[in-house]
Design a protein around this motif. Structure first.
Motif, PDB file in Angstrom:
ATOM      1  N   THR A 163     -18.501  -9.132  -4.346  1.00 38.33           N
ATOM      2  CA  THR A 163     -18.378 -10.578  -4.541  1.00 38.33           C
ATOM      3  C   THR A 163     -16.935 -11.079  -4.466  1.00 38.33           C
ATOM      4  O   THR A 163     -16.635 -12.182  -4.908  1.00 38.33           O
ATOM      5  CB  THR A 163     -18.968 -10.993  -5.897  1.00 38.33           C
ATOM      6  N   HIS A 164     -16.050 -10.254  -3.929  1.00 37.29           N
ATOM      7  CA  HIS A 164     -14.643 -10.654  -3.736  1.00 37.29           C
ATOM      8  C   HIS A 164     -13.891 -10.932  -5.018  1.00 37.29           C
ATOM      9  O   HIS A 164     -12.895 -11.646  -4.992  1.00 37.29           O
ATOM     10  CB  HIS A 164     -14.541 -11.910  -2.861  1.00 37.29           C
ATOM     11  N   LEU A 165     -14.367 -10.436  -6.142  1.00 35.00           N
ATOM     12  CA  LEU A 165     -13.617 -10.656  -7.374  1.00 35.00           C
ATOM     13  C   LEU A 165     -12.544  -9.584  -7.542  1.00 35.00           C
ATOM     14  O   LEU A 165     -11.629  -9.727  -8.329  1.00 35.00           O
ATOM     15  CB  LEU A 165     -14.553 -10.666  -8.589  1.00 35.00           C
TER      16      LEU A 165
ATOM     17  N   GLU B 112     -15.654 -17.439   2.902  1.00 38.96           N
ATOM     18  CA  GLU B 112     -15.964 -16.911   1.581  1.00 38.96           C
ATOM     19  C   GLU B 112     -17.129 -17.691   0.976  1.00 38.96           C
ATOM     20  O   GLU B 112     -17.997 -17.132   0.325  1.00 38.96           O
ATOM     21  CB  GLU B 112     -14.730 -17.009   0.690  1.00 38.96           C
ATOM     22  N   ARG B 113     -17.148 -19.006   1.249  1.00 36.57           N
ATOM     23  CA  ARG B 113     -18.276 -19.806   0.773  1.00 36.57           C
ATOM     24  C   ARG B 113     -19.585 -19.316   1.382  1.00 36.57           C
ATOM     25  O   ARG B 113     -20.618 -19.315   0.726  1.00 36.57           O
ATOM     26  CB  ARG B 113     -18.069 -21.267   1.141  1.00 36.57           C
TER      27      ARG B 113
ATOM     28  N   TYR C  58     -20.754 -16.534  -0.584  1.00 31.17           N
ATOM     29  CA  TYR C  58     -21.341 -16.915  -1.863  1.00 31.17           C
ATOM     30  C   TYR C  58     -22.663 -17.655  -1.690  1.00 31.17           C
ATOM     31  O   TYR C  58     -23.414 -17.814  -2.640  1.00 31.17           O
ATOM     32  CB  TYR C  58     -20.360 -17.760  -2.669  1.00 31.17           C
TER      33      TYR C  58
ATOM     34  N   ILE D 202     -24.757 -14.236  -1.395  1.00 31.58           N
ATOM     35  CA  ILE D 202     -24.733 -13.289  -2.502  1.00 31.58           C
ATOM     36  C   ILE D 202     -24.376 -14.024  -3.782  1.00 31.58           C
ATOM     37  O   ILE D 202     -23.396 -14.758  -3.826  1.00 31.58           O
ATOM     38  CB  ILE D 202     -23.707 -12.174  -2.249  1.00 31.58           C
ATOM     39  N   GLN D 203     -25.181 -13.867  -4.777  1.00 29.38           N
ATOM     40  CA  GLN D 203     -24.882 -14.454  -6.074  1.00 29.38           C
ATOM     41  C   GLN D 203     -24.960 -13.381  -7.135  1.00 29.38           C
ATOM     42  O   GLN D 203     -25.455 -12.285  -6.891  1.00 29.38           O
ATOM     43  CB  GLN D 203     -25.876 -15.579  -6.391  1.00 29.38           C
ATOM     44  N   MET D 204     -24.450 -13.710  -8.304  1.00 32.80           N
ATOM     45  CA  MET D 204     -24.353 -12.684  -9.327  1.00 32.80           C
ATOM     46  C   MET D 204     -24.800 -13.254 -10.673  1.00 32.80           C
ATOM     47  O   MET D 204     -24.565 -14.427 -10.978  1.00 32.80           O
ATOM     48  CB  MET D 204     -22.890 -12.237  -9.402  1.00 32.80           C
TER      49      MET D 204
ATOM     50  N   GLU E 106     -23.060 -26.949 -10.086  1.00 31.96           N
ATOM     51  CA  GLU E 106     -21.719 -26.849  -9.518  1.00 31.96           C
ATOM     52  C   GLU E 106     -21.731 -26.413  -8.055  1.00 31.96           C
ATOM     53  O   GLU E 106     -21.083 -27.027  -7.207  1.00 31.96           O
ATOM     54  CB  GLU E 106     -20.870 -25.879 -10.344  1.00 31.96           C
ATOM     55  N   SER E 107     -22.520 -25.360  -7.758  1.00 38.07           N
ATOM     56  CA  SER E 107     -22.487 -24.869  -6.378  1.00 38.07           C
ATOM     57  C   SER E 107     -23.086 -25.899  -5.427  1.00 38.07           C
ATOM     58  O   SER E 107     -22.587 -26.120  -4.333  1.00 38.07           O
ATOM     59  CB  SER E 107     -23.230 -23.543  -6.272  1.00 38.07           C
TER      60      SER E 107
ATOM     61  N   ARG F   6     -23.082 -29.134  -5.746  1.00 33.81           N
ATOM     62  CA  ARG F   6     -22.098 -30.189  -5.563  1.00 33.81           C
ATOM     63  C   ARG F   6     -21.008 -29.725  -4.593  1.00 33.81           C
ATOM     64  O   ARG F   6     -20.547 -30.481  -3.750  1.00 33.81           O
ATOM     65  CB  ARG F   6     -21.465 -30.584  -6.904  1.00 33.81           C
ATOM     66  N   ASN F   7     -20.617 -28.447  -4.748  1.00 36.60           N
ATOM     67  CA  ASN F   7     -19.576 -27.925  -3.860  1.00 36.60           C
ATOM     68  C   ASN F   7     -20.032 -27.870  -2.412  1.00 36.60           C
ATOM     69  O   ASN F   7     -19.220 -27.966  -1.497  1.00 36.60           O
ATOM     70  CB  ASN F   7     -19.166 -26.516  -4.294  1.00 36.60           C
ATOM     71  N   TYR F   8     -21.347 -27.694  -2.214  1.00 35.06           N
ATOM     72  CA  TYR F   8     -21.836 -27.615  -0.844  1.00 35.06           C
ATOM     73  C   TYR F   8     -22.262 -28.991  -0.351  1.00 35.06           C
ATOM     74  O   TYR F   8     -23.060 -29.118   0.580  1.00 35.06           O
ATOM     75  CB  TYR F   8     -22.969 -26.596  -0.737  1.00 35.06           C
TER      76      TYR F   8
ATOM     77  N   ARG G 297     -28.711 -20.741 -11.872  1.00 32.44           N
ATOM     78  CA  ARG G 297     -27.457 -20.996 -11.163  1.00 32.44           C
ATOM     79  C   ARG G 297     -27.320 -20.065  -9.962  1.00 32.44           C
ATOM     80  O   ARG G 297     -26.883 -20.475  -8.887  1.00 32.44           O
ATOM     81  CB  ARG G 297     -26.276 -20.797 -12.113  1.00 32.44           C
TER      82      ARG G 297
ATOM     83  N   ARG H  31     -16.077 -19.339  -9.249  1.00 32.53           N
ATOM     84  CA  ARG H  31     -15.700 -18.896  -7.897  1.00 32.53           C
ATOM     85  C   ARG H  31     -16.951 -18.618  -7.077  1.00 32.53           C
ATOM     86  O   ARG H  31     -17.032 -18.971  -5.901  1.00 32.53           O
ATOM     87  CB  ARG H  31     -14.858 -17.619  -7.977  1.00 32.53           C
ATOM     88  N   LEU H  32     -17.918 -17.962  -7.717  1.00 27.44           N
ATOM     89  CA  LEU H  32     -19.152 -17.656  -7.000  1.00 27.44           C
ATOM     90  C   LEU H  32     -19.929 -18.912  -6.659  1.00 27.44           C
ATOM     91  O   LEU H  32     -20.749 -18.908  -5.747  1.00 27.44           O
ATOM     92  CB  LEU H  32     -20.029 -16.720  -7.844  1.00 27.44           C
ATOM     93  N   SER H  33     -19.676 -19.977  -7.410  1.00 25.49           N
ATOM     94  CA  SER H  33     -20.333 -21.243  -7.075  1.00 25.49           C
ATOM     95  C   SER H  33     -19.611 -21.957  -5.942  1.00 25.49           C
ATOM     96  O   SER H  33     -19.950 -23.089  -5.614  1.00 25.49           O
ATOM     97  CB  SER H  33     -20.389 -22.158  -8.294  1.00 25.49           C
TER      98      SER H  33
ATOM     99  N   LYS I 232     -10.158 -26.926  -7.912  1.00 31.44           N
ATOM    100  CA  LYS I 232     -11.313 -27.347  -8.703  1.00 31.44           C
ATOM    101  C   LYS I 232     -11.449 -26.470  -9.944  1.00 31.44           C
ATOM    102  O   LYS I 232     -11.744 -26.964 -11.025  1.00 31.44           O
ATOM    103  CB  LYS I 232     -12.578 -27.271  -7.849  1.00 31.44           C
TER     104      LYS I 232
END
Lengths: 251, 286
Positions: free
Chosen positions: A55-57, A80-81, A84, A87-89, A110-111, A113-115, A159, B182-184, B190
């Motif tokens: 997950t790129h963390l 990267e989006r 995500y 793949i979610q966690m 949140e996700s 809205r981001n998309y 989520r 970040r995953l979101s 932000k």
């Protein structure tokens, strides 16, 4: 037998006071579309590090991760989006995985809205997702400290479902919950896997859980995958010495 | 058992109410002082800058409530007018320092790396330096004036905020909710704006509010030394400085601005204490 995720030769070394500690040592495995893959091992054997690398963390030293045949480790920004979205966690401690100053509903939205989804649309879908995760809609405006661990983990699952991912990584997702709630969450994950055609990567130290729901199991020991196979093969007839110890320590 | 729990809840609620009351009282007092500063030109009974040498050094009386100084200027008017300089420059200083310090601290804490080490070593140097000495030196190099005094004090006070913000960010950035954000698909800004800043704001705001009083003292101190506001600008510190030779003959000239500084600083400090108690993490756990 289509491969969704392919992990090749991952290696990650941590340095603590300049003493190297190999957390993941040339680990390779595949995850087939729609399957539930279990990753077991004692704590500190590198399970979570693998999840973080996917997950790129965390950035690995060497190795590559392929999603649908595409190398993902170099993805940045927009790409990267894309990662995500696929793949979610779900994290171990549900309450820590939600911002204490945002409501659960905001966290789920949140996700979306981001998309680029509008607020009203996102809210509607958020409620659908809560239904899917079998969490009552009234909890959407609660804050993480106001709900129980199980409810919070359901919100976390909602989520994770929000971007309609192909793969959900559950990093010890049930370990912090009590036994009855664990069973409910596992049943929910299993149901979602069936209904949504999800793939699951289940990271756990709980062999019984993994045996109950996984199609295939990987056993990790000190950064290496020492054994893999179906639950029956691995747990009932372990070949490796370490797996035997692991299985015996449970029963 | 149930009753006991209820009683505990009630006492805690009482404590919370008591603190809310305190916060309201000191908040109102501070607001009153700030309003006085805002409307100072309309509140002064006399022109604070008009000299009237015939009425110089009058003791407090019916016409001049706090007496007059050696040029015959009304002290009450000058004290009210002076609140503008002192309070506004202190508030401006605190807000500038808070913003600059915490922005640097947040970025340092979140990104780490070489920039972080460099800025933190720099802040170590500033923190090791006696603040007032640095401010006096810097203000005198820059030739005094209230803005230069503010700049000198800003130079020496930002590291404190950078440190606080940085240490808070260091603990927040490893929380799973940042990873979840970040995953979101949330980007750097932000995450900083929506998840980091709200979660570190408490301690930073408390420090800022507690610092208002201190900053006021320091500005007044620099002005007292002749490095802040320049005459004839009404400023409490420089007014005290002008009157200090007359302490024995006409003490009101120095007592009036002194009392004004004392009261204002006390109000802001008490408000800071109350804000701290109110936002204390131990109190927040409900």
């Amino acid at each position: 037998m289509q491969k969704l995720l392919e992990v090749k030769e991952l290696k990650k070394t941590f340095y603590k006071n300049k003493i190297p500690l190999v957390a993941v040592n040339h680990v390779s495995f595949d995850l087939i579309r729609g399957e539930c893959l279990g990753l077991v091992g004692e704590s500190g054997c590198g399970k979570s590090t693998i999840a973080k690398i996917i997950t790129h963390l965390t950035v690995p030293d060497t190795g590559s991760v392929f999603l649908d045949g595409e190398e993902t480790l170099f993805w940045k920004g927009k790409e990267e989006r894309k990662l995500y979205r696929n793949i979610q966690m779900v994290f171990q401690h549900p309450k820590d995985s939600f911002d204490p100053r945002c409501s659960l509903g905001d966290g789920v939205m949140e996700s979306m809205r981001n998309y680029g989804m509008s607020k009203a649309q996102a809210r509607e879908r958020m409620y659908e997702l809560l239904d899917m995760a079998e969490l009552e809609r009234k909890y959407a405006c609660c804050y993480p400290h106001e709900v129980s661990g199980g409810q919070c983990q359901r919100a976390a699952i909602a989520r994770a479902l929000a971007p309609s991912p192909k793969l959900i990584i559950c990093d010890e997702a049930t370990s912090a919950l009590d036994v009855t709630v664990q069973a409910q969450i596992v049943a929910l994950l299993k149901k979602l896997q069936r209904e949504q055609g999800l793939s699951l990567l289940l990271i756990s130290h709980d062999l019984a859980l993994v045996q109950a729901i996984c199609d295939r199991i990987l056993v990790m020991y000190q950064g290496d995958i020492v054994e893999q196979g179906t639950p029956d093969e691995v747990i009932m007839h372990p070949k490796e010495e370490y797996t035997k110890i692991l299985v015996e320590s449970v029963f | 058992m149930k009753e006991k729990w209820g009683a505990g809840m009630r006492t805690r609620k009482k404590v919370k109410n008591y603190m809310a009351l305190k916060l309201i009282i000191f908040g109102t007092l501070a607001a009153a002082v700030i309003l006085m500063a805002v409307f100072a030109p309309y509140l002064t009974p006399f022109d604070p800058y008009e000299q009237d040498l015939g009425n110089a050094l009058l003791p407090p009386g019916r016409v001049h409530f706090l007496g007059t100084d050696r040029y015959g200027r009304d002290m009450l008017s000058r004290v009210i007018m002076g609140s503008q300089t002192t309070i506004f420059s202190a508030l401006f200083l605190v807000s500038v320092v808070t913003v600059i310090g915490s922005v640097l601290g947040i970025i340092c804490g979140y990104c780490g790396g070489r920039g972080d080490s460099f800025l933190m070593r720099l802040s170590d140097i500033f923190l090791a330096f006696p603040g007032m000495v640095f401010a006096i030196a810097a203000a005198s190099v820059m030739n005094g004036g209230i803005w230069n005094a503010v700049a000198a004090l800003a130079c020496i006070s930002w590291p404190k905020y950078a440190r606080i913000a940085r240490s808070q960010v260091m603990s927040v950035k490893n929380q799973p909710y940042i990873a979840a954000a970040r995953l979101s698909g949330s980007g750097f800004w932000k995450i900083i704006g929506k998840h980091v800043v709200p979660n570190i704001a408490g301690p930073v705001v408390v420090t800022a509010v507690l610092d208002i009083g201190t900053m006021m003292m320091e500005i007044a101190g620099l002005s007292f030394l002749g490095l802040g506001a320049t005459p004839p600008t009404a400023e409490w510190g420089s007014m005290m400085s002008n009157g200090r030779s007359m302490l024995q003959t006409s003490p009101w000239v120095i007592l009036a601005p002194g009392a004004a500084i004392f009261l204002t600083v006390m109000i802001f400090n008490l408000m800071g204490d109350t804000v701290r108690d109110f936002l204390d993490p131990r109190q927040r756990k409900r």
